[in-house]
Enzyme design. Structure first.
Site: not given
Ligand code: COA
Length: 434
Positions: A214-218, A237, A335
């Site tokens: 996907g996108i993002g730092a990881i 995707e 996805g």
């Molecule tokens: N409790 C409270 N806050 C939480 C949390 C938790 N368990 N987990 C994350 N957060 C907060 C983080 O602190 C961060 O807040 P901030 O922006 O104020 O710092 C925010 O939520 C985003 O967290 P982050 O770890 O940076 O998430 P991300 O941008 O890497 O996204 C998902 C992670 C899971 C939300 C993202 O991958 C996603 O939307 N997945 C959907 C399904 C999927 O994987 N689809 C495939 C690609 S479409």
């Protein structure tokens, strides 16, 4: 009528084009970097002319039509919340429909979402009258195939991607020429935690693996550790700038792919102008609708498909929450499950859920005894394979509940291990093996 004459006849202003939308219509809007901004602006400018028009969209870009000021005029139906629509979805002003990404076109075909109008953005036509959906084929092309009326913003800056990614001028009803550079998504900063996670994830990626990232730092961090791998491939995707260097260096070459060899397969793209230039007319990039690309049966044809997704929370049984925080919608399933299922069905498939062990600047553990009440499970513990944090890798598949909990506690942040151990010992009536 010749398609060129038809094209000229269909040309109109955005204000004229949106007049084709009637009260009560359902309008499916292109998404992410493919959102037709000129058409969105025209709708928002003329909002007082509409009553109860439903706007359906997946990844929002502007989020404009989800705003409260359009109450009574537009009902925004989100299939995946993002930064610009999250508030509207959370406060109940916008609607939210849970759906696997690959099943969105089926909702259209089966008229569970009856598409009256598709608002799309495409390239100018080629010499045969075909326009490319460019960075966003996904559900946008199926919506155009099902819609009674197709309104297309023609944008010469949209890259012309190839594959099953085209629409003919004869399938369009209104053309609005409006040219603007696509919005860019800058590569994220990669911190030490992401680097560590990236290294662990990369250790799970074998030569000849077919990647979904996907996108993002990881994902970007993972890519930096793949330079020594051989004959990697893409069936994903979406992808972003991070893969370009690996493709140009020949690390990702699709040569050993068991399905659709020699092609990088994707359904949408988000990145910088470098990415848009890279995919423009590039015959090695095969873009197609999401009901094909994200279909688990299609994904599973890829030997060594290796999917990488993230999570908000994981409980001690391995249930993964990725779209909600309690009752609050954060994003959606997207996805994730499409690829986790596809990987589970594939020969030598691997699915990885990777995330930093804590959130909110270390105050909250993402690994928890129980998921927060109200949260929706995204990936079930039957499907989960590997969980990765900056503290290591926990293999879930084939493990008992007790062994899963032990593995997860060992990759939780040390600050939270004692409370997780207490929950484990109470639940399983035994001492945690240290
Ligand atoms: N409790 C409270 N806050 C939480 C949390 C938790 N368990 N987990 C994350 N957060 C907060 C983080 O602190 C961060 O807040 P901030 O922006 O104020 O710092 C925010 O939520 C985003 O967290 P982050 O770890 O940076 O998430 P991300 O941008 O890497 O996204 C998902 C992670 C899971 C939300 C993202 O991958 C996603 O939307 N997945 C959907 C399904 C999927 O994987 N689809 C495939 C690609 S479409």
């Amino acid at each position: 009528m010749n398609w060129k004459d038809k094209y000229n006849k269909m040309k109109m202003t955005a204000d004229e084009a949106v007049k084709l939308i009637k009260d009560g219509d359902t309008v499916v809007l292109g998404h992410a970097m493919g959102e037709p901004q000129e058409l969105v602006e025209a709708l928002s400018k003329n909002y007082q002319n509409y009553k109860d028009v439903e706007i359906v969209q997946m990844v929002p870009f502007t989020g404009e039509l989800s705003k409260e000021k359009y109450e009574g005029h537009f009902i925004y139906n989100s299939l995946f919340a993002g930064g610009s629509t999250r508030k509207a979805v959370q406060n109940g002003f916008a609607e939210f429909t849970p759906v696997f990404f690959h099943e969105v076109p089926k909702l259209f075909r089966e008229k569970l979402i009856d598409v009256n109008v598709a608002m799309i953005m495409v390239t100018p036509p080629d010499e045969h009258g075909y326009c490319s959906f460019g960075v966003s084929i996904d559900y946008t092309r199926p919506a155009a195939q099902e819609a009674d009326i197709v309104i297309a913003q023609v944008n010469k800056f949209m890259p012309r991607t190839l594959g099953n990614s085209m629409i003919h001028i004869n399938e369009i009803d209104a053309i609005v020429e409006s040219h603007h550079k696509l919005p860019e998504l800058q590569p994220p900063a990669i911190g030490d935690i992401e680097k560590k996670i990236g290294e662990y994830c990369a250790s799970l990626i074998k030569d000849e693996a077919v990647l979904q990232l996907g996108i993002g730092a990881i994902p970007d961090a993972v890519l930096t550790f793949l330079g020594d791998k051989k004959n990697l491939a893409l069936h994903t995707e979406m992808f972003s700038d991070g893969v370009i260097d690996l493709i140009e260096n020949g690390v990702i070459n699709n040569s050993k792919k068991s399905y659709m060899p020699n092609l990088s397969v994707s359904t949408f793209l988000m990145g910088t102008q470098r990415l848009y230039d890279f995919v423009d007319n590039n015959p090695s990039i095969y873009m197609a609708s999401v009901d094909f690309v994200n279909n688990p049966a299609v994904i599973s044809k890829n030997r060594r498909i290796t999917s990488l997704n993230s999570a908000i929370q994981v409980d001690l049984t391995g249930q993964v929450v990725a779209g909600t925080m309690g009752h609050k919608i954060f994003s959606g399933v997207g996805g994730q499950v499409d690829f986790v299922r596809g990987a589970a069905m594939a020969n030598e498939g691997v699915s990885i859920i990777a995330f930093p062990s804590t959130a909110s600047k270390g105050k909250i553990s993402k690994i928890v005894p129980d998921i927060t009440a109200g949260s929706m499970v995204t990936t079930t513990n039957h499907d989960v394979d590997y969980i990765v944090t900056e503290f290591g890798i926990a293999k879930m598949r084939g493990k008992t509940l007790k062994k899963r909990a032990e593995a997860l506690i060992n990759i939780a942040h040390p600050d939270f291990r004692d409370e997780l151990i207490a929950a484990y010992e109470e639940r399983y009536n035994c001492t945690f093996p240290r």
